[in-house]
Write a protein that holds these residues in place. Structure first.
Motif, PDB file in Angstrom:
ATOM      1  N   ILE A   1     -10.280   6.414  -6.087  1.00  0.00           N
ATOM      2  CA  ILE A   1      -9.502   7.128  -4.982  1.00  0.00           C
ATOM      3  C   ILE A   1      -8.990   5.775  -4.133  1.00  0.00           C
ATOM      4  CG2 ILE A   1      -9.846   8.077  -2.154  1.00  0.00           C
ATOM      5  CD1 ILE A   1     -11.325  10.077  -3.639  1.00  0.00           C
ATOM      6  N   ALA A   2      -9.756   4.491  -3.693  1.00  0.00           N
ATOM      7  CA  ALA A   2      -8.959   3.351  -2.768  1.00  0.00           C
ATOM      8  C   ALA A   2      -8.075   2.931  -3.130  1.00  0.00           C
ATOM      9  CB  ALA A   2     -10.142   2.254  -2.761  1.00  0.00           C
ATOM     10  N   ASP A   3      -8.061   2.943  -5.484  1.00  0.00           N
ATOM     11  CA  ASP A   3      -6.405   2.457  -5.822  1.00  0.00           C
ATOM     12  C   ASP A   3      -5.651   3.103  -5.573  1.00  0.00           C
ATOM     13  OD1 ASP A   3      -5.656   0.670  -7.879  1.00  0.00           O
ATOM     14  OD2 ASP A   3      -4.810   2.414  -9.141  1.00  0.00           O
ATOM     15  N   GLN A   4      -5.178   4.423  -4.960  1.00  0.00           N
ATOM     16  CA  GLN A   4      -4.786   5.605  -5.045  1.00  0.00           C
ATOM     17  C   GLN A   4      -4.155   5.352  -3.871  1.00  0.00           C
ATOM     18  OE1 GLN A   4      -5.958   9.032  -5.847  1.00  0.00           O
ATOM     19  NE2 GLN A   4      -3.725  10.382  -5.656  1.00  0.00           N
ATOM     20  N   ILE A   5      -4.392   5.041  -3.274  1.00  0.00           N
ATOM     21  CA  ILE A   5      -4.694   5.250  -1.681  1.00  0.00           C
ATOM     22  C   ILE A   5      -3.740   4.102  -1.002  1.00  0.00           C
ATOM     23  CG2 ILE A   5      -5.237   4.488   0.961  1.00  0.00           C
ATOM     24  CD1 ILE A   5      -7.404   6.202   0.335  1.00  0.00           C
TER      25      ILE A   5
ATOM     26  N   GLY B   1      -0.136   4.840  -2.834  1.00  0.00           N
ATOM     27  CA  GLY B   1       0.347   5.104  -1.741  1.00  0.00           C
ATOM     28  C   GLY B   1       1.415   4.564  -0.931  1.00  0.00           C
ATOM     29  N   LEU B   2       0.313   3.085  -0.517  1.00  0.00           N
ATOM     30  CA  LEU B   2       0.992   2.530   0.954  1.00  0.00           C
ATOM     31  C   LEU B   2       2.149   2.015   0.049  1.00  0.00           C
ATOM     32  CD1 LEU B   2      -2.454   1.743   2.449  1.00  0.00           C
ATOM     33  CD2 LEU B   2      -0.003   3.030   3.507  1.00  0.00           C
ATOM     34  N   ALA B   3       1.618   1.115  -0.510  1.00  0.00           N
ATOM     35  CA  ALA B   3       2.706  -0.114  -1.763  1.00  0.00           C
ATOM     36  C   ALA B   3       4.123   0.726  -1.677  1.00  0.00           C
ATOM     37  CB  ALA B   3       1.939  -0.402  -2.540  1.00  0.00           C
TER      38      ALA B   3
ATOM     39  N   GLU C   1      -7.593  12.696   5.549  1.00  0.00           N
ATOM     40  CA  GLU C   1      -7.928  13.777   4.169  1.00  0.00           C
ATOM     41  C   GLU C   1      -9.320  12.807   3.307  1.00  0.00           C
ATOM     42  OE1 GLU C   1      -7.374  16.771   1.337  1.00  0.00           O
ATOM     43  OE2 GLU C   1      -6.731  16.460   3.642  1.00  0.00           O
ATOM     44  N   VAL C   2      -8.630  11.652   2.820  1.00  0.00           N
ATOM     45  CA  VAL C   2      -9.625  10.961   2.354  1.00  0.00           C
ATOM     46  C   VAL C   2     -11.697  11.493   2.640  1.00  0.00           C
ATOM     47  CG1 VAL C   2     -10.724   8.239   1.262  1.00  0.00           C
ATOM     48  CG2 VAL C   2      -8.536   9.005   1.603  1.00  0.00           C
TER      49      VAL C   2
END
Length: 434
Positions: A33-37, A40-42, A134-135
């Motif tokens: 999940i942290a990697d997905q966030i 998403g920011l990048a 959401e997280v």
């Protein structure tokens, strides 16, 4: 309570397994999940940088906030109405140098955000933040679902374990109840129903076998007591009668009569002594505590024969044919041979040798007496049994019974036959030593 303790252990194991699974899954999902966030920011930063060089409007995302950062660290919101993001020294350094990136977590309006600052070509930087609400919601729901699923699983496991273990332990409860009833009442007629295969079934069958052995032992004890009381009554009556006669006569008997009465007392006392000794052997089975060793039957037979030659002066021969070694208790087996020899000498003429024959693992003693009546061949090994023609001879009828009991405990068999050339041949056969 055994059922409760086993259920507790089972439920504890289930809880431990669930906790290990949930914690492992949580630790595996959190980095994803942290990697997905981060991705998403990048992606959002790259999108903002690409759109800023065009006339296209910036797509609005409710969970994200974007702003420009000039080289002098001045903030310009890109979405009107959004609270500005706090700027750190690291963000200003990116804007001032026009290179690199900076990541940080901030709190805006009481909400947690993840912020990514990326340098803008030509100077300045773009700052993009994503709301963690959401997280956090997903994380909270995961923990909540994991909690109630764990609680439900524990409840189901506890209920299932309670009933399953109760069913498994039912034969053991019956065993405990039966043992308590036997202890209280002394009734050995109880029998447990078959519990099937497995350890519990084996335990139930072993318990039933033990009860059967106890029933046989008790019956044998009762029979021994009854037979012993019957056999003791005759010599005791004779001793009592002789003693009363001496008491009443008080010196009035002739020397010859007094000698006869005293001889009777001595003879009956010796008979009582022999009978009591044999009864003790039968009741205590003292030879069972003797260690087992490998024996050569011819050597044992010669030792016993030598002892009886000195004691009785009789001729005793030992004949060995292809002998084999046996595993037995030496003193117990010697007692068997002694009883066979004593029996043979008693019924064999004094001028005819007694023969001990050893063939393989079989040992037999032959006398040259009148033999054994066909109807008595199987009964001679019974306790206190004495054939019709031998009741006038000394003895208690226990010698061959002791042989039978000792040989049976060794896994062997006893036999009594009439020899074709006259006399009886009584002996035993043991398993061969491995």
């Amino acid at each position: 309570m055994l059922r409760a303790r086993i259920t507790f252990v089972a439920v504890t194991a289930v809880v431990a397994a669930i906790l290990v699974t949930v914690v492992s899954a949580y630790r595996m999902v959190t980095p994803l999940i942290a990697d997905q966030i981060d991705r998403g920011l990048a992606d959002r930063v790259d999108t903002v940088l690409a759109i800023l060089g065009t006339t296209s409007p910036l797509p609005v995302r409710p969970d994200m906030t974007e702003q420009l950062l000039t080289p002098d660290c001045t903030v310009t919101p890109l979405i009107p109405g959004r609270d500005p993001l706090p700027v750190s020294d690291a963000d200003c350094a990116v804007a001032r140098t026009g290179s690199g990136t900076a990541e940080t977590d901030v709190v805006v309006g009481g909400k947690n955000y993840g912020v990514l600052t990326k340098a803008r070509p030509g100077g300045g930087a773009v700052m993009v933040s994503q709301n963690y609400a959401e997280v956090n919601r997903v994380d909270s729901e995961f923990q909540w679902h994991a909690t109630w699923v764990t609680a439900l699983a524990v409840a189901v496991a506890a209920l299932f374990s309670w009933f399953a273990i109760g069913r498994i332990l039912r034969p053991i409860r019956r065993l405990a109840d039966t043992s308590a009833r036997i202890t209280t009442t002394g009734d050995l007629t109880a029998r447990l129903p078959d519990a099937g295969s497995g350890e519990v079934g084996d335990l139930t069958r072993s318990f039933n076998s033990m009860l059967a052995a106890l029933r046989v032992s008790r019956a044998q004890q009762h029979r021994l007591v009854e037979d012993a009381s019957h056999e003791l009554r005759t010599p005791l009556t004779s001793v009592r009668g002789s003693a009363e006669l001496l008491q009443r006569a008080r010196g009035r008997l002739t020397p010859e009569d007094e000698t006869k009465v005293l001889a009777t007392l001595v003879q009956e006392a010796k008979a009582l002594d022999a009978l009591v000794g044999e009864l003790v052997d039968l009741a205590t089975d003292r030879h069972t505590t003797e260690p087992v060793s490998v024996l050569a039957l011819p050597d044992l037979a010669e030792d016993c024969a030598q002892r009886f030659r000195r004691r009785s002066g009789r001729t005793i021969t030992v004949i060995a044919d292809d002998p084999a070694e046996v595993s037995a208790r030496p003193q117990a087996l010697a007692r068997c041979v002694d009883n066979l020899l004593d029996n043979a000498i008693k019924y064999s003429p004094a001028d005819i040798p007694v023969e001990i024959r050893v063939h393989g693992t079989r040992l037999s003693v032959r006398d040259h007496g009148p033999g054994i009546a066909p109807d008595d061949l199987q009964a001679v090994f019974d306790r206190f049994y004495r054939a019709e023609g031998t009741r006038s001879t000394p003895g208690s009828g226990l010698g061959l019974a002791i042989v039978h009991d000792i040989i049976s405990t060794h896994g062997g068999t006893v036999s009594a036959v009439n020899h074709p050339d006259g006399g009886a041949e009584v002996g035993f056969q043991l398993p061969q030593s491995k």
